[in-house]
Design a protein around this motif. Structure first.
Motif, PDB file in Angstrom:
ATOM      1  N   TYR A 153     -12.611  -4.874  -2.599  1.00  0.00           N
ATOM      2  CA  TYR A 153     -13.136  -3.241  -2.346  1.00  0.00           C
ATOM      3  C   TYR A 153     -12.447  -2.946  -4.011  1.00  0.00           C
ATOM      4  O   TYR A 153     -11.475  -2.577  -4.638  1.00  0.00           O
ATOM      5  CB  TYR A 153     -13.163  -2.756  -1.011  1.00  0.00           C
TER       6      TYR A 153
ATOM      7  N   GLN B 123     -12.294   2.651  -0.134  1.00  0.00           N
ATOM      8  CA  GLN B 123     -11.440   1.611   0.831  1.00  0.00           C
ATOM      9  C   GLN B 123     -10.593   0.201  -0.119  1.00  0.00           C
ATOM     10  O   GLN B 123     -10.285  -0.144  -1.039  1.00  0.00           O
ATOM     11  CB  GLN B 123     -12.422   0.268   1.518  1.00  0.00           C
TER      12      GLN B 123
ATOM     13  N   ARG C 293      -7.967   6.685   0.108  1.00  0.00           N
ATOM     14  CA  ARG C 293      -8.640   6.776   0.785  1.00  0.00           C
ATOM     15  C   ARG C 293      -9.583   7.947   1.186  1.00  0.00           C
ATOM     16  O   ARG C 293     -10.624   8.475   1.962  1.00  0.00           O
ATOM     17  CB  ARG C 293      -8.097   6.135   2.345  1.00  0.00           C
TER      18      ARG C 293
ATOM     19  N   ASP D 218       0.694  -0.736  -0.311  1.00  0.00           N
ATOM     20  CA  ASP D 218      -0.130   0.222   0.421  1.00  0.00           C
ATOM     21  C   ASP D 218       0.809   1.352  -0.227  1.00  0.00           C
ATOM     22  O   ASP D 218       1.514   1.845   1.151  1.00  0.00           O
ATOM     23  CB  ASP D 218      -1.180  -0.118   1.307  1.00  0.00           C
TER      24      ASP D 218
ATOM     25  N   THR E 155     -10.368  -0.932  -5.887  1.00  0.00           N
ATOM     26  CA  THR E 155     -10.224   0.174  -5.054  1.00  0.00           C
ATOM     27  C   THR E 155     -12.267   0.651  -5.321  1.00  0.00           C
ATOM     28  O   THR E 155     -12.360   0.990  -6.307  1.00  0.00           O
ATOM     29  CB  THR E 155      -9.569   1.035  -4.709  1.00  0.00           C
TER      30      THR E 155
ATOM     31  N   SER F 107      -5.823  -2.933   2.529  1.00  0.00           N
ATOM     32  CA  SER F 107      -4.089  -3.035   2.928  1.00  0.00           C
ATOM     33  C   SER F 107      -3.112  -3.878   3.345  1.00  0.00           C
ATOM     34  O   SER F 107      -3.182  -4.281   3.760  1.00  0.00           O
ATOM     35  CB  SER F 107      -4.005  -1.702   3.320  1.00  0.00           C
TER      36      SER F 107
ATOM     37  N   GLY G 291      -1.591   5.268  -1.935  1.00  0.00           N
ATOM     38  CA  GLY G 291      -2.813   5.218  -0.920  1.00  0.00           C
ATOM     39  C   GLY G 291      -4.039   6.058   0.402  1.00  0.00           C
ATOM     40  O   GLY G 291      -4.669   5.699   0.182  1.00  0.00           O
ATOM     41  N   ASN G 292      -3.059   7.021   0.571  1.00  0.00           N
ATOM     42  CA  ASN G 292      -3.770   7.856   2.015  1.00  0.00           C
ATOM     43  C   ASN G 292      -5.002   8.934   0.815  1.00  0.00           C
ATOM     44  O   ASN G 292      -6.186   9.019   0.796  1.00  0.00           O
ATOM     45  CB  ASN G 292      -2.766   8.764   1.671  1.00  0.00           C
TER      46      ASN G 292
ATOM     47  N   TYR H  52      -8.454  12.847  -7.645  1.00  0.00           N
ATOM     48  CA  TYR H  52      -7.504  11.823  -7.433  1.00  0.00           C
ATOM     49  C   TYR H  52      -6.268  12.664  -7.778  1.00  0.00           C
ATOM     50  O   TYR H  52      -5.157  12.229  -6.971  1.00  0.00           O
ATOM     51  CB  TYR H  52      -8.260  10.277  -7.629  1.00  0.00           C
TER      52      TYR H  52
END
Length: 879
Positions: A303, A291, A286, A278, A351, A294, A282-283, A410
């Motif tokens: 997910y 989700q 989120r 991860d 994700t 991880s 990854g942050n 993103y």
């Protein structure tokens, strides 16, 4: 299992087998023999008096008399071991590896460490798959659940002089039963965990004295074993069915026609991807509400925001005609057409955030083949086989990589909200970059026409000593045209040129501001006024600013826009053919086989072989299809465009990068010696070999496309042993061991995972290729006990082992070790009824099949986990 223990087993068998060996001639095979041939494990048990019939050499030979490295898995073994499909075959053939990747249609077959061809439709596999003599050119056409199997033969090493379609690494030959002139059939039903339901049935019989038929069908459904918590649904399910019909027309003892038609369909939600690393993105996922499970690839939880689509239709028809021209000459013709329609779509960011809107593929494959063989059956020392093979294939590929509704958010998170700033700099409306639905849209049109002339001759020099020589001449022509469009406006920006302009303007504003005594940079009006009032000085300022911009445009410390190039995921694509790239390949090759075989007696034989093989060039039909470095020099400016043909032709595009359009041909070679023994309660095979491929076509997944490159030379030294023993009549034990020591002898510009966890050019020369275990072992036991004259109990256990091996080359040391147990217990009734309880991977051992850089998530790594434990009950009735 310790290495020295495994080697000791092979060494003891080798010492026991030191006497010499030869070969008997046998009659040519007009069609696949109708026998109930068994594997050595079966033969050493209740069926030990039956010979194992092999048709790998296009003749009806016993395994002992077949002087090639071949493994035979009989229908009986497939039933007893509950081998469900070709994926499970590797549990009893340790030299074979089978890996299912991102869709139900992408299955890769590897023999002795060599294999490719999955995922990228432009690549023919190095391991050829034949079903009843018909070549299956792509993995989507190779994974059918075939009913009424007789046996599966796995030929190891290059195969060229007996098969029209040259194979550089090996061949898997699937043989099914012909229609019978006696009425019979079978029905089978299985229920297992995950609500698995498998139904199979076949019936055969006469229509007239000269015409027989067979009909077969199969249905395979299972719930998924992975839970998608975002969709509240399961994935990695099974949902496939198929039908197969045959007619056998035999108007006389010298003429036979076999017509086969089949259709099967797959409609599944496959294949779940687990998060291994991860990374820093990854942050951002989120922060969007997405989700990730991880760093937990074996949790059976994922997910996603949309289910995957795997819709595959595979169908075809073939006609085999056999004519005994004389008592000593047989002519065989095999004509075929096969079609594959593949429709897949995947949430490729894996994700629950809507980053990738679609990764959709539409592939249509139409394949036509014609093979003609003339085989002799002379009584003397000389026999031959001569053949010709025609191959025509059309492939149409369409790929869409589309940005999702949260893609702009993103990218903004990853760039510290730089995207609106870039829009402001360029003076374009807010929202211009990364709107949902934009991306890269690929279209490729592929055509392949090839032919080969092949043949092999055997000459018995003296009693038991036979010399074999064979040749294959192959000519292969391919042409490909692309029509690829990128609608991602951000990826078309040249941040070097834009940065030069920005730096120049900033330098002018700063210098003018200093000249006017301002506390900061001058604005546009102030600059315009200064230029009008002091034109000479302003000219000097302009010249100095332009020089500063040019000198620092490629300096990331000065030009901050260069950091945004990492977000240009789908840059413009240079279509081909064009003035520089023809989109064509034209290959030819002469392969050969030389073999000396000696049969010492009715129990022991030896052989020595030198053989070569060939696979033609393969095209990169993926998003990473890019010009060769010899055709294009990336970057701007380029001082000598003449050294870059694409620039000289005026074809350069912003952000165009280099890669590969195609990989050149593979040329393989093997030196091998083998010993085969067969006794009343003991049988064994040993092969020692040195095998290499020049130009091995390395196909490395980069996240959204493939890096298709030629390894200058890859080689492997290996030892293979398999044998069986019956210590007491009811008990049969079998052991197969493969030792492989591979390396890249030369691969200066390979593709491997770099420190930033992306695929980068890497010098792999002298390294061990990833994903090839040093030791592979398959061992098992079968115990048969007659309870009464009408009832028999059969117990079978198999153990599959692969030593720890790195999955891929590069910076990540992620390894796999396989240690799985399969068990089955069967009650056989005299009336033809069988009831089995079985379990595969009963110890529930999990491992990673492969891993790859996560899509649009630099620094994250995803991977495909293996299947968990499965078990069930099977009822089978034969009549």
């Amino acid at each position: 299992m310790k290495h020295r223990d495994v080697f000791a087993v092979s060494a003891l068998a080798l010492i026991a087998a030191m006497p010499a060996y030869g070969q008997e001639s046998s009659r040519p095979l007009a069609a696949a023999p109708q026998d109930d041939s068994t594997s050595r494990a079966d033969q050493a048990g209740d069926n030990q008096d039956q010979d194992i019939i092999v048709t790998a050499t296009k003749r009806e030979l016993t395994l002992l008399d077949t002087p090639v490295a071949v493994s035979v898995t009989s229908a009986q073994t497939i039933e007893q071991a509950q081998i469900r499909d070709l994926n499970d075959l590797q549990s009893v053939v340790p030299s074979l590896r089978v890996a299912q990747l991102q869709s139900s249609a992408n299955t890769n077959f590897i023999i002795r460490g060599f294999g490719n061809g999955a995922n990228n439709a432009g690549i023919e596999p190095s391991v050829g798959v034949f079903v009843d003599g018909v070549y299956r050119s792509r993995s989507a056409a190779q994974i059918t659940d075939l009913p009424n199997l007789k046996r599966v033969e796995v030929l190891r090493g290059p195969q060229s002089t007996l098969f029209g379609k040259n194979a550089s690494a090996g061949i898997i030959s699937v043989v099914t039963a012909e229609p019978s002139f006696e009425f019979g059939g079978a029905a089978e039903a299985t229920y297992g965990n995950y609500n698995a339901v498998v139904l199979k049935a076949d019936v055969t019989g006469p229509i007239s004295e000269t015409l027989a038929f067979s009909l077969a069908g199969n249905y395979n459904r299972r719930d998924g074993y992975v839970k998608d918590l975002a969709l509240n649904d399961d994935t990695n399910n099974r949902n496939r069915y198929g039908f197969r019909g045959q007619l056998l027309f035999q108007p006389s003892s010298t003429i036979k026609f076999r017509l086969i038609g089949d259709y099967d369909k797959i409609d599944e939600n496959c294949c779940a991807v687990g998060n291994i690393i991860d990374g820093p993105t990854g942050n951002a996922v989120r922060a969007l509400g997405g989700q990730i499970d991880s760093a937990n690839p074996f949790s059976n939880r994922v997910y996603t925001n949309r289910a995957s689509t795997n819709n595959i239709k595979n169908y075809g028809i073939s006609l085999q005609a056999d004519f005994d021209l004389t008592d000593q000459l047989t002519l065989t013709s095999i004509s075929s057409y096969r079609g594959v329609k593949l429709r897949t779509n995947q949430d490729s960011d894996f994700t629950s955030a809507d980053i990738i809107g679609a990764n959709a593929n539409r592939t249509d494959i139409d394949t036509y083949t014609q093979e003609l063989r003339l085989a002799s059956n002379f009584d003397g020392p000389f026999n031959f086989l001569l053949g010709g093979f025609l191959f025509h294939e059309k492939i149409n590929v369409e790929d869409d990589l589309v940005q999702g509704t949260q893609f702009r958010q993103y990218v903004n998170l990853l760039s510290n909200n730089a995207i609106p700033t870039v829009e402001a700099i360029l003076g374009v409306p807010v929202g211009t970059f990364f709107p949902a639905g934009t991306g890269l849209f690929d279209k490729f049109r592929y055509r392949d026409n090839s032919y080969s002339i092949f043949g092999q001759a055997d000459y018995e020099i003296t009693d038991g000593l036979t010399f074999t020589a064979g040749l294959n001449y192959t000519r292969d022509k391919k042409k490909v045209a692309s029509d690829v469009t990128s609608t991602d406006a951000f990826s078309a920006l040249d941040f070097t040129a834009i940065g030069r302009q920005v730096l120049t303007q900033q330098a002018i504003a700063t210098t003018v501001g200093q000249a006017l005594g301002l506390p900061g940079q001058a604005n546009a009006a102030q600059i315009q006024g200064f230029a009008a009032a002091q034109p000479a000085i302003f000219g000097q300022i302009q010249a100095g600013a332009a020089a500063f911009g040019a000198a620092n445009q490629s300096n990331a410390a000065v030009n901050p826009l260069l950091a945004l190039r990492a977000l240009q995921f789908t840059p413009p694509f240079l279509n081909f053919p064009n003035a520089v790239e023809s989109g064509k390949t034209d290959d030819d090759n002469l392969s050969y086989t030389l073999r000396l075989a000696y049969k010492a007696n009715s129990n022991l034989s030896v052989y020595a072989t030198h053989a070569t093989g060939f696979k033609a060039s393969s095209f990169n039909l993926s998003r990473d299809s890019r010009p060769f470095a010899s055709d294009f020099i990336p970057g701007s400016p380029v001082t000598n465009p003449a050294t870059s043909p694409i620039r000289a032709a005026g074809l350069a595009l912003p952000n165009l990068t280099t890669g590969s359009r195609y990989a050149g041909p593979e040329k393989s070679s093997v030196y091998e010696v083998g010993i085969k023994g067969q006794y009343s309660n003991f049988a064994f095979n040993i092969a020692v070999f040195k095998q290499y491929i020049k130009g091995f076509q390395s196909n490395v997944f980069t996240g959204t496309g493939f890096s298709l490159l030629n390894a200058e030379k890859e080689s492997v030294f290996g030892v293979e042993f398999d044998g069986s023993v019956t210590p007491v009549r009811p008990l049969s034990l079998n052991l197969a061991v493969t030792y492989l020591d591979p390396k890249y002898d030369s691969f200066d510009n390979g593709g491997a995972i770099g420190p930033a966890l992306t695929v980068v050019p890497t010098n792999l020369t002298g390294t061990r290729p990833g994903d090839i275990p040093e030791w592979s072992v398959s061992t098992g036991a079968t115990y048969t006990q007659e309870i009464n004259p009408d009832l028999k109990l059969l117990l079978r256990g198999d153990y599959q082992f692969e030593s720890k091996t790195r999955i891929a080359n590069g910076a990540l040391d992620i390894s796999r070790k396989v240690s799985q147990i399969n068990l089955a217990a069967t009650l056989e009734f005299a009336n033809g009824l069988q009831i089995s309880a079985w379990g595969r991977n009963v110890n529930n051992q999990r491992y990673l099949i492969t891993f790859f850089p996560a899509v649009a998530q630099t620094g994250s790594i995803s991977g495909y986990p293996s299947q968990p434990r499965t078990y069930g009950l099977t009822g089978r009735f034969k009549f």
